[in-house]
Scaffold this motif. Structure first.
Motif, short mmCIF file in Angstrom:
data_model
loop_
_atom_site.label_atom_id
_atom_site.label_comp_id
_atom_site.label_asym_id
_atom_site.label_seq_id
_atom_site.Cartn_x
_atom_site.Cartn_y
_atom_site.Cartn_z
N PHE A 592 27.60 46.37 43.85
CA PHE A 592 27.47 45.78 42.51
C PHE A 592 28.82 45.56 41.82
N LEU A 593 29.69 46.55 41.86
CA LEU A 593 30.96 46.54 41.12
C LEU A 593 32.06 46.28 42.14
N ILE A 594 32.57 45.04 42.14
CA ILE A 594 33.28 44.53 43.31
C ILE A 594 34.78 44.50 43.08
N THR A 595 35.49 45.39 43.75
CA THR A 595 36.96 45.35 43.73
C THR A 595 37.46 44.37 44.78
N SER A 596 38.75 44.06 44.72
CA SER A 596 39.31 43.03 45.58
C SER A 596 39.27 43.39 47.06
N ASP A 597 39.13 44.68 47.37
CA ASP A 597 39.09 45.10 48.77
C ASP A 597 37.66 45.29 49.29
N ASN A 598 36.66 44.81 48.54
CA ASN A 598 35.27 44.96 48.95
C ASN A 598 35.00 44.11 50.19
N THR A 599 34.33 44.70 51.18
CA THR A 599 34.01 43.99 52.42
C THR A 599 32.52 43.75 52.59
N ASN A 600 31.71 44.14 51.62
CA ASN A 600 30.26 44.00 51.75
C ASN A 600 29.71 42.76 51.07
N GLN A 601 30.39 42.30 50.05
CA GLN A 601 30.00 41.05 49.41
C GLN A 601 30.90 39.92 49.94
N PRO A 602 30.38 38.69 49.98
CA PRO A 602 31.15 37.59 50.57
C PRO A 602 32.48 37.35 49.86
N ALA A 603 33.47 36.95 50.65
CA ALA A 603 34.81 36.71 50.10
C ALA A 603 34.80 35.66 48.98
N ASP A 604 33.90 34.68 49.09
CA ASP A 604 33.83 33.63 48.07
C ASP A 604 33.16 34.10 46.78
N PHE A 605 32.67 35.33 46.77
CA PHE A 605 31.92 35.83 45.62
C PHE A 605 32.60 37.01 44.93
N ILE A 606 33.46 37.76 45.62
CA ILE A 606 33.96 39.02 45.07
C ILE A 606 34.82 38.83 43.83
N GLY A 607 35.34 37.64 43.62
CA GLY A 607 36.13 37.41 42.42
C GLY A 607 35.35 37.53 41.13
N ASN A 608 34.02 37.52 41.21
CA ASN A 608 33.19 37.70 40.02
C ASN A 608 33.26 39.11 39.46
N LYS A 609 33.63 40.06 40.29
CA LYS A 609 33.79 41.48 39.92
C LYS A 609 32.46 42.21 39.76
N VAL A 610 31.43 41.59 39.25
CA VAL A 610 30.10 42.19 39.32
C VAL A 610 29.16 41.17 39.94
#
Length: 727
Positions: A592-610
């Motif tokens: 849910f709470l997406i830091t820049s090193d998150n590997t579980n959410q798609p790379a094109d989406f993690i910039g949303n941060k949540v």
């Protein structure tokens, strides 16, 4: 398990709900096709679409998606369609922020792809879908040529199952595909009596089929057309289907064929700051006695596996719809461990690194004390009844919790005991409206699904009133506020517990009953121990499955549970709340709470941060009430409470602030209107308590910046005690 101590899953209570809550049947949502319901029925689980509405919306089992085909697709099948999409097949939507290089506003996995279908030649327009054993981790789904037929295809549907299994009784198997068969090859026998087929579809994907006849004879599958693989008539046995991502994984499936899970179970214990819990499975199948299960684990499971379970992880992975890659693990049970339970967290501001009980070690400077005391006196003079006796359990609960936190802050942190006592009496009177069930829309005990629901939809005829509470939507969001308020009141006035404990425990049991011994409520209505967080949606059919919009209010329930357990001396409940907070902290940071090193959410989406609204099948960076970025981010902040520093790490808050709220960012905090502004600045206290403190104590502060469910007194004390006021 290696951890011995407090049993985490002891019953809260076993008796009927309080007498003030009336019993009523005739719930507006029928129990479609549920056989012999008997005890309480789950209302917020991954399989809910099988018993709601058209019965044709998907069940997201992870990693597979199952949908009753109902005559649709190229195969025109009436069987159970199986699909699995690779990560590369996700579809992304445009950003909802008008800025260069903005991340995708949503992603979704396509529905309606029927890769393989478990069906039978006898199925047609009269096919009936029924279910039984609606349990926390599983359900049995049955397809019959018609209601009452002795011929049946039964599928035990269990979260994380590595095979989709069909148990055939006196039917002619039909394995179908709307993607079309390219080739089918017999692939030998992994064990005597298990017949294996390797299937390549026209999309290039490879699937494995294992047939286990009761009589041990070959099933004699014949390819009739590009959409139909047909077996022998009057057949008895099991058919198992699995997606093969690469050849190196094939032997892993071979070794597990012939056994399958039939139900899941959870157990656990806690000692000091460590808890171990297990996920285990009952199993079936002709080879189950000598075959170990293969189950798929989500990323947050793998992070917390105890060493013996970790050693059973394989190199077989499949993408999930919204939770990254699932990893296949060999074992009839897993042991997971959390080693940093927030046992020292109380009602006061707190940080994860606090090793001692923060509640007894915090002091305010004299300057801060004088300033906050003036504000608390203003807030304590507000009309609590007018703000809390509303036509909504959600907004009423928020108000009660807000005033409880105010009273606590005055009593324990501001040296205003006399003023706090007077406010406490008023708060107790406001809470009594609910504990005696005299609010505008009283609760009732629904004897059909078995739970505590608002009478609002019964009176108005509107399923969506009070966010669908009558339909079991958002109960964890609503009742968590009541738990927190009750915990504070009982802490400050233990005599109050005598008349109110049963009522509050009934709310606990509705949302989070931990034991099947309690026959008045289902086990863990909202919290999903497989996913590591709760689901909303209730008894509403949903094409993209269950969802959760406010990860922070999910944590609020776990926090309220922990603190209520502590107040009433229920050690099992308190430990359960601590474990839920720890598991939530892990899962929220994974998904849910997406830091820049998150590997579980798609790379094109993690910039949303949540994620915004996280569904089982998609993530959509919006809210149900608007797309303003302060709403989308802020709904994952509220309420700002002691647990906020646990679930929202400093790294995450820092990245989110720079992305959205800092000077020059997309949605500068200074430009936000209304109560969301106070929420965003209170969240800032996690990383910059001085800036937050200065904001809340500025001259001519606009009270419109404080949300109706928040207290300025608490925000200032929170910022100050996290380090915002050093003098």
């Amino acid at each position: 398990m290696g951890c011995y101590g407090q049993d985490i899953f002891q019953p809260v209570a076993l008796g009927e709900p309080p007498n003030s809550i009336g019993l009523r049947d005739g719930h507006p949502v029928p129990r479609l096709g549920i056989s012999d319901p008997g005890g309480p029925l789950e209302t917020n689980k991954f399989y809910q679409n099988f018993v709601l509405g058209s019965q044709g919306s998907p069940s997201f089992v992870m990693p597979y998606t199952l949908t009753w085909a109902k005559g649709s697709g190229n195969a025109l099948s009436w069987g159970m369609a199986i699909s699995h999409l690779d990560e590369s097949q996700k579809v992304f939507g445009p950003s909802n922020a008008d800025i260069p290089n903005a991340p995708a506003g949503y992603y979704i996995n396509a529905l309606g792809i029927q890769s393989l279908i478990l069906s039978a030649a006898e199925f047609g327009q009269n096919t009936a879908l029924t279910t039984d054993s609606l349990l926390p981790f599983s359900v049995n789904v049955h397809l019959q040529p018609s209601f009452g037929s002795g011929s049946v295809l039964t599928m035990p549907v269990v979260q994380g199952m590595s095979f989709v299994t069909g148990q055939y009784v006196n039917l002619q198997p039909a394995i179908q595909s709307s993607v079309f068969f390219r080739s089918i090859a017999a692939a030998g026998q992994p064990a005597p009596g298990i017949y294996k087929y390797r299937v390549t579809l026209e999309d290039g994907k490879i699937w494995l089929i294992y047939a286990i006849p009761v009589n041990g004879l070959t099933p004699n599958f014949q390819l009739v057309s590009s959409t139909l693989l047909r077996g022998l008539p009057n057949w008895y046995g099991d058919i198992q289907i699995a997606k093969l991502p690469d050849d190196s994984s094939e032997s892993i499936y071979d070794n597990a064929a012939g056994a399958y899970p039939t139900a899941g179970h959870i157990a656990g214990s806690a000692h000091n700051t460590t808890a171990q819990y297990s996920l285990s499975w009952s199993k079936g199948g002709a080879y189950s006695a000598n075959t170990t299960l293969l189950m798929f684990a989500l990323p947050h499971h793998c992070d917390s596996f105890e060493s013996s379970t970790r050693s059973n992880m394989t190199n077989l992975t499949l993408a999930t719809t919204t939770k990254g890659n699932a990893t296949a693990v060999v074992g009839d049970f897993w042991v997971l461990e959390e080693t940093s339970l927030p046992v020292s967290m109380g009602f006061a501001p707190w940080r994860p690194e606090d090793a001692t009980d923060a509640q007894g070690s915090l002091t305010l400077s004299q300057a801060a004390l004088s300033l906050i005391q003036n504000i608390s006196a203003i807030e304590a003079s507000q009309n609590m009844s007018a703000q809390s006796n509303l036509n909504s359990m959600y907004y009423s609960g928020k108000a009660l919790s807000k005033f409880a936190q105010l009273v606590y802050t005055m009593h324990d942190l501001l040296d205003q005991q006399e003023l706090a006592k007077a406010a406490l009496l008023e708060l107790e009177s406001c809470f009594e409206v609910f504990s005696t069930n005299r609010q505008q829309f009283p609760l009732l005990y629904d004897t059909d699904w078995k739970g505590l629901v608002s009478s609002a939809s019964y009176v108005t005829g509107d399923p969506g009133v009070d966010f669908g509470n009558s339909y079991y939507n958002d109960h964890h969001f609503h009742y968590g506020y009541f738990l927190h308020a009750a915990a504070v009141i009982g802490y400050l006035d233990p005599t109050w517990l005598v008349a109110n404990k049963d009522y509050v425990n009934a709310l606990v049991r509705d949302v989070s009953n931990p034991s099947s011994l309690d026959q008045w409520f289902p086990v863990f209505r909202s919290f999903d121990w497989y996913h590591g967080h709760s689901w909303a949606k209730g008894l509403f059919e949903s094409g993209d499955g269950k969802d959760e919009e406010s990860s922070s209010e999910d944590a609020m329930f776990a926090y309220g549970l922990k603190m209520w357990g502590k107040t009433v001396g229920d050690a099992s409940m308190e430990a359960r709340g601590n474990l839920m907070l720890s598991v939530l902290s892990r899962s929220l940071q994974n998904y849910f709470l997406i830091t820049s090193d998150n590997t579980n959410q798609p790379a094109d989406f993690i910039g949303n941060k949540v994620t915004g609204i996280l569904f089982e099948n998609k993530a959509d960076h919006v809210t149900y009430f608007g797309a303003d970025l302060s709403y989308v981010q802020g709904i994952h902040m509220i309420p700002i409470m002691p647990f906020s520093t646990l679930t929202r790490t400093q790294q995450f808050v820092h990245e989110e602030w720079l992305t959205y709220f800092a000077d020059g960012a997309v949605r500068q905090a200074i430009d936000i209107d209304g109560g969301w502004k106070g929420i965003v600045y209170a969240n800032l206290a996690n990383i910059n308590p001085s800036a937050a403190y200065n904001f809340f104590t500025q001259p001519n502060f606009d009270w419109g910046w404080i949300d109706g469910g928040a207290s300025l007194t608490w925000y200032i004390a929170y910022s100050a005690l996290l380090g915002g006021a050093t003098t």
